[in-house]
Design a protein around this motif. Structure first.
Motif, PDB file in Angstrom:
ATOM      1  N   GLY A 395       0.891  -1.337   0.082  1.00  0.00           N
ATOM      2  CA  GLY A 395       0.010  -0.039   0.122  1.00  0.00           C
ATOM      3  C   GLY A 395       0.817   1.264  -0.158  1.00  0.00           C
ATOM      4  N   GLU A 396       2.206   1.111   0.571  1.00  0.00           N
ATOM      5  CA  GLU A 396       2.810   2.581   0.643  1.00  0.00           C
ATOM      6  C   GLU A 396       4.449   1.959   0.864  1.00  0.00           C
ATOM      7  OE1 GLU A 396       1.893   4.441   4.342  1.00  0.00           O
ATOM      8  OE2 GLU A 396       0.655   2.551   5.088  1.00  0.00           O
ATOM      9  N   PRO A 397       5.149   2.999   0.883  1.00  0.00           N
ATOM     10  CA  PRO A 397       6.401   2.479   0.940  1.00  0.00           C
ATOM     11  C   PRO A 397       6.814   2.198   2.696  1.00  0.00           C
ATOM     12  CG  PRO A 397       6.375   4.789  -0.242  1.00  0.00           C
ATOM     13  CD  PRO A 397       5.197   4.113   0.231  1.00  0.00           C
ATOM     14  N   ASP A 419       7.507  -7.243   0.858  1.00  0.00           N
ATOM     15  CA  ASP A 419       6.954  -5.899   0.812  1.00  0.00           C
ATOM     16  C   ASP A 419       6.584  -6.171  -0.894  1.00  0.00           C
ATOM     17  OD1 ASP A 419       6.752  -3.420   0.118  1.00  0.00           O
ATOM     18  OD2 ASP A 419       8.606  -2.705   0.567  1.00  0.00           O
ATOM     19  N   THR A 420       5.190  -5.838  -1.048  1.00  0.00           N
ATOM     20  CA  THR A 420       4.766  -5.911  -2.422  1.00  0.00           C
ATOM     21  C   THR A 420       4.209  -4.606  -2.815  1.00  0.00           C
ATOM     22  OG1 THR A 420       2.559  -6.331  -1.387  1.00  0.00           O
ATOM     23  CG2 THR A 420       3.936  -8.413  -1.541  1.00  0.00           C
ATOM     24  N   TRP A 421       4.891  -4.282  -4.042  1.00  0.00           N
ATOM     25  CA  TRP A 421       4.364  -3.017  -4.876  1.00  0.00           C
ATOM     26  C   TRP A 421       3.637  -3.599  -6.019  1.00  0.00           C
ATOM     27  CZ3 TRP A 421       4.347  -1.641  -9.826  1.00  0.00           C
ATOM     28  CH2 TRP A 421       4.040  -0.347 -10.204  1.00  0.00           C
ATOM     29  N   TRP A 422       2.536  -2.651  -5.898  1.00  0.00           N
ATOM     30  CA  TRP A 422       1.422  -3.048  -7.128  1.00  0.00           C
ATOM     31  C   TRP A 422       0.404  -1.961  -7.020  1.00  0.00           C
ATOM     32  CZ3 TRP A 422      -3.557  -5.634  -6.339  1.00  0.00           C
ATOM     33  CH2 TRP A 422      -3.811  -5.873  -5.050  1.00  0.00           C
ATOM     34  N   GLN A 423      -0.786  -2.147  -7.897  1.00  0.00           N
ATOM     35  CA  GLN A 423      -1.756  -1.086  -7.975  1.00  0.00           C
ATOM     36  C   GLN A 423      -2.976  -1.639  -8.445  1.00  0.00           C
ATOM     37  OE1 GLN A 423       0.366   0.903 -11.265  1.00  0.00           O
ATOM     38  NE2 GLN A 423       0.426   2.800  -9.764  1.00  0.00           N
ATOM     39  N   THR A 424      -3.928  -0.836  -8.021  1.00  0.00           N
ATOM     40  CA  THR A 424      -5.213  -1.443  -8.631  1.00  0.00           C
ATOM     41  C   THR A 424      -5.198  -1.558  -9.941  1.00  0.00           C
ATOM     42  OG1 THR A 424      -6.262   0.193  -6.898  1.00  0.00           O
ATOM     43  CG2 THR A 424      -7.794  -0.478  -8.922  1.00  0.00           C
ATOM     44  N   ASP A 513       4.703   6.341  -9.924  1.00  0.00           N
ATOM     45  CA  ASP A 513       5.412   6.244  -8.673  1.00  0.00           C
ATOM     46  C   ASP A 513       6.988   6.484  -9.136  1.00  0.00           C
ATOM     47  OD1 ASP A 513       4.066   5.187  -6.205  1.00  0.00           O
ATOM     48  OD2 ASP A 513       3.760   3.509  -7.500  1.00  0.00           O
ATOM     49  N   ARG A 528       4.330   8.694  -4.824  1.00  0.00           N
ATOM     50  CA  ARG A 528       3.924   9.002  -6.058  1.00  0.00           C
ATOM     51  C   ARG A 528       4.507  10.171  -6.752  1.00  0.00           C
ATOM     52  NH1 ARG A 528      -0.247   5.744  -8.018  1.00  0.00           N
ATOM     53  NH2 ARG A 528      -0.614   7.521  -9.250  1.00  0.00           N
ATOM     54  N   ASN A 534      -1.020   9.455  -0.828  1.00  0.00           N
ATOM     55  CA  ASN A 534      -1.120   8.566  -0.452  1.00  0.00           C
ATOM     56  C   ASN A 534      -1.370   8.488   1.141  1.00  0.00           C
ATOM     57  OD1 ASN A 534      -1.201   5.529   0.643  1.00  0.00           O
ATOM     58  ND2 ASN A 534       0.138   4.832  -1.184  1.00  0.00           N
ATOM     59  N   ARG A 539      -5.467   5.716  -1.657  1.00  0.00           N
ATOM     60  CA  ARG A 539      -5.049   6.721  -2.641  1.00  0.00           C
ATOM     61  C   ARG A 539      -6.146   7.831  -2.563  1.00  0.00           C
ATOM     62  NH1 ARG A 539      -3.919   3.479  -8.107  1.00  0.00           N
ATOM     63  NH2 ARG A 539      -4.220   5.544  -9.289  1.00  0.00           N
TER      64      ARG A 539
HETATM   65  C1  WTA Z   1       1.895   2.700  -3.286  1.00  0.00           C
HETATM   66  C2  WTA Z   1      -2.701  -0.819  -3.517  1.00  0.00           C
HETATM   67  C3  WTA Z   1       5.626   1.355  -1.892  1.00  0.00           C
HETATM   68  C4  WTA Z   1       2.128   3.244  -4.764  1.00  0.00           C
HETATM   69  C5  WTA Z   1      -2.214  -2.392  -3.948  1.00  0.00           C
HETATM   70  C6  WTA Z   1       1.192   2.711  -5.869  1.00  0.00           C
HETATM   71  C7  WTA Z   1       3.396   0.981  -2.712  1.00  0.00           C
HETATM   72  C8  WTA Z   1      -0.089   2.754  -5.161  1.00  0.00           C
HETATM   73  C9  WTA Z   1       3.575  -0.132  -2.291  1.00  0.00           C
HETATM   74  C10 WTA Z   1      -1.257   2.038  -5.605  1.00  0.00           C
HETATM   75  C11 WTA Z   1       4.718  -0.747  -1.951  1.00  0.00           C
HETATM   76  C12 WTA Z   1       1.579   0.264  -3.122  1.00  0.00           C
HETATM   77  N1  WTA Z   1       5.676   0.174  -1.597  1.00  0.00           N
HETATM   78  N2  WTA Z   1       4.505   1.904  -2.454  1.00  0.00           N
HETATM   79  N3  WTA Z   1       4.886  -1.882  -1.632  1.00  0.00           N
HETATM   80  N4  WTA Z   1       2.384  -0.782  -2.542  1.00  0.00           N
HETATM   81  N5  WTA Z   1       2.289   1.459  -2.955  1.00  0.00           N
HETATM   82  O1  WTA Z   1      -3.931   1.494  -6.307  1.00  0.00           O
HETATM   83  O2  WTA Z   1       2.195   4.461  -4.704  1.00  0.00           O
HETATM   84  O3  WTA Z   1      -4.596   1.290  -3.790  1.00  0.00           O
HETATM   85  O4  WTA Z   1       1.056   3.513  -7.033  1.00  0.00           O
HETATM   86  O5  WTA Z   1      -3.128  -0.273  -4.820  1.00  0.00           O
HETATM   87  O6  WTA Z   1       0.289   2.503  -3.765  1.00  0.00           O
HETATM   88  O7  WTA Z   1      -2.338   2.175  -4.584  1.00  0.00           O
HETATM   89  P1  WTA Z   1      -3.705   1.230  -4.887  1.00  0.00           P
END
Ligand code: WTA
Length: 657
Positions: A395-397, A419-424, A513, A528, A534, A539
């Motif tokens: 969700g965030e760093p 630590d999983t980075w992803w988005q909607t 990002d 972002r 965030n 978001r």
């Molecule tokens: C941020 C949530 C850093 C990022 C799954 C992204 C993260 C936005 C991470 C998407 C992470 C999500 N580290 N930042 N592990 N995971 N973000 O669409 O800015 O609600 O673009 O999806 O959350 O938010 P969304």
């Protein structure tokens, strides 16, 4: 938003945590070599890689004839394949020993609980699907879901998927206005809600909000409302329009075969904030999303049949869609759903739930972790958390110190942290460790998932050098990617695929990002780079909040920026100029904060509102947000202010306006 101090600490981060040997031995992906091999194989022939997985991991009614049809920026995966995600999440497990395995464990905030086996969940989903049909919902009709965190939320989603009615889940914390916007945009035909839900020892009046949202034909497409009884409080039921879920289900047949869907049929719309305009409806389709959530759940959470897997998100967000409902159930896992949140009457409730159910895999947000750190170690230490074997964040760093605390205090030093980075928009995990294979560095989401060609680039799409800041981008389509913005394909093209201009027909996905990649290819996400804030992993578009503020009669102009916050990551700060007859006061601040809550929801409520006579603008009339961000953060205003129209404005703002 990442503060300067965090960037400093991230840049100095040298710690490396190898996957524990006993974890790796039993993992799906057992070594770094295996990860590299998968990664290279996927990179060399992505279509072959995904097709093999789609065949091995999912049940199809009819095979596809083309793996990927890529007409940039529009992708189709598994073209002409026929599949149903509800079938993959339920029916296919019924012919195995999993039939009587717990599919869903639910714990309500007041302490009530329920467990549904795969057979029981299947039965209720079939009944709910038949009820939807009886109420006139057909394949292709959109259904709104505005629910608390109760099993019926998942049942409703799966019932929609079963009959091919795309759902649009609206987070229960959104206001009636926000709900209305989404129901109107999606042209929802029916809404599923509850009489209320528990949130921090109070009842959220969901049905009342639905009534407000659709009153006076404000959402004319909505014909029926299905209401789950959760809190048993008095609510108004409009005869002919409103129906009790339990009464309808009682009479419904439990026989409802899953509709064979085209792989590219829309599965759901989920609205998310962008930097401009209204929230956009992110469209996900069936086959690719099913495969992508399935395989990321399996490998990233390293799921086994003995796991009790718990993701603390709400089903109103993509994390809830992909990693409470679809990914885990497609894998035949036991997924836990919790209605409550840490609250003054029970700040240790998360640890109680872990102890009570023997949770083995736990997935939460950095904001929650930072709040727990503040509460002190005694709460988790007073519980037995020894069942945990893997921890995740999203969700965030996450700042390295919070990562290490999580690993040590919650994970007892034995659990890998993903630590999983992803988005909607991406549907599922994009940059993440595979816990048995990739050594982790606190604060880094580590390496891309196999098949994901992620990079850090400049605005021309050229890769930047190691350790240089740039924009996070993806160079090739993947099955879980969003297909379009609902009703606005042009916005999809502009926002995500033309922000970096395509070169030689090669399109690059722009994530919004900032990031750096180090010499070992590890990604460090910096937050972002657009006007999205965030807040606590949620978001919010600055423009949405600004529109909400200026809809109040007192407000002439508003500019919203984020300011670093120790717990929530960032907080919303609004700079406001007033209409002539209004004067600044504490009461007005309160009123404006309340107004934003009513317009959008409490998550968007500004932490701070500052009044000023004017906003800093360039000579061409653009608000200089960079200046406002520095002011909000209490930093020295540096850089070029020469385009500022009226230098006096800056002094006034500095003094608090
Ligand atoms: C941020 C949530 C850093 C990022 C799954 C992204 C993260 C936005 C991470 C998407 C992470 C999500 N580290 N930042 N592990 N995971 N973000 O669409 O800015 O609600 O673009 O999806 O959350 O938010 P969304």
């Amino acid at each position: 938003m990442v503060s300067e101090a965090t960037i400093e600490s991230i840049l100095q981060e040298k710690r490396l945590f190898d996957p524990p040997a006993e974890f790796s031995q039993q993992a799906h992906i057992k070594s770094q070599a295996e990860y590299e091999q998968l990664f290279e194989r996927a990179k060399a022939d992505p279509e072959k890689f995904w097709a093999e997985l789609a065949e091995q991991e999912l049940d199809w009614f009819q095979p596809w004839d083309t793996v990927l049809d890529w007409q940039p920026p529009f992708a189709q995966w598994f073209v002409n394949g026929k599949i149903n995600i509800s079938y993959n999440c339920l029916d296919r497990h019924l012919t195995t020993w999993r039939r009587n395995k717990a599919a869903l464990i639910w714990e309500g905030e007041p302490g009530d609980s329920r467990t549904l086996t795969y057979a029981q969940l299947h039965r209720e989903v079939c009944q709910a699907a038949n009820v939807l049909k009886q109420l006139g919902v057909k394949k292709g009709d959109v259904v709104g879901i505005y629910m608390p965190m109760i099993p019926e939320a998942a049942i409703a989603m799966l019932a929609c998927a079963r009959i091919g009615a795309p759902h649009t889940v609206v987070f229960g914390g959104f206001s009636a206005e926000a709900l209305r916007d989404r129901l109107v945009d999606g042209k929802a035909k029916l809404v599923i809600t509850a009489d209320g839900g528990w949130r921090k020892d109070a009842i959220v009046p969901l049905k009342e909000q639905v009534d407000k949202a659709i009153a006076n034909e404000a959402a004319p497409s909505v014909e029926n409302v299905l209401v789950v009884r959760r809190t048993a409080q008095e609510i108004a039921m409009q005869s002919g329009r409103d129906h009790w879920w339990h009464e309808c289900l009682k009479q419904a047949s439990a026989d409802c075969p899953a509709e064979p869907m085209d792989s590219e049929d829309m599965l759901f719309i989920l609205y998310t904030s962008g930097s401009t305009g209204k929230p956009k409806g992110v469209v996900h389709t069936t086959g690719g999303y099913n495969l992508y959530t399935h395989i990321t759940t399996k490998w990233v959470f390293d799921l086994r049949d003995t796991d009790v897997y718990w993701c603390t998100a709400d089903v109103g967000w993509i994390t809830g869609h992909s990693y409470i409902v679809y990914g885990p159930l497609s894998n035949g896992a036991t997924t836990l759903m919790y209605e409550g949140a840490p609250r003054p009457s029970n700040p240790g409730c998360f640890w109680d739930v872990i102890e009570k159910y023997g949770v083995t895999v736990f997935y939460t947000a950095p904001t929650a972790i930072r709040a727990f750190i503040k509460m002190g170690d005694q709460l988790p230490k007073a519980r037995n958390l020894s069942s945990l074997r893997l921890l995740g964040t999203v969700g965030e760093p996450i700042n390295p110190e919070s990562w290490v605390w999580y690993q040590q205090v919650i994970g007892g030093g034995r659990c890998p942290v993903v630590d999983t980075w992803w988005q909607t928009e991406t549907g599922g995990h994009m940059i993440t460790p595979l816990p048995g294979a990739v050594p982790t560095k606190p604060g880094s989401a580590t390496r891309p998932f196999p098949g994901i060609l992620a990079d850090v680039v400049d605005l021309e799409g050229n890769a930047v050098e190691d350790n240089q800041g740039g924009y996070l981008a993806v160079r090739y389509p993947w099955p879980g990617m969003m297909r379009t913005v609902f009703g606005d394909p042009d916005r999809f093209r502009r926002t995500y695929w033309e922000h970096i201009p395509p070169k030689d027909g090669k399109y690059v996905y722009f994530a919004g990002d900032g990031a750096r990649k180090d010499k070992e290819g590890y990604f460090w996400i910096m937050g972002r780079v657009d006007d999205v804030i965030n807040v606590a992993g949620h978001r919010l578009g600055t423009m949405e909040i600004e529109s909400a503020l200026v809809s109040h009669p007192a407000v002439a102009e508003a500019a919203v920026v984020g300011k670093p916050d120790e717990v929530k990551g960032s907080d919303v700060v609004a700079f406001v100029t007033l209409e002539g007859t209004y004067t600044p006061s504490d009461d007005l601040i309160k009123e404006l904060k309340k107004h934003v809550s009513q317009e959008i929801g409490a998550i968007a409520r500004p932490g701070e509102i500052r009044f000023s006579d004017a906003l800093p603008k360039t000579r061409s009339g653009k608000i200089m947000r960079r200046l406002l961000r520095s002011l909000a953060a209490g930093e020295e205003v540096t850089g070029d202010t020469s385009t500022l129209e009226d230098m006096g404005v800056l002094d006034k703002l500095r003094q608090g306006g």
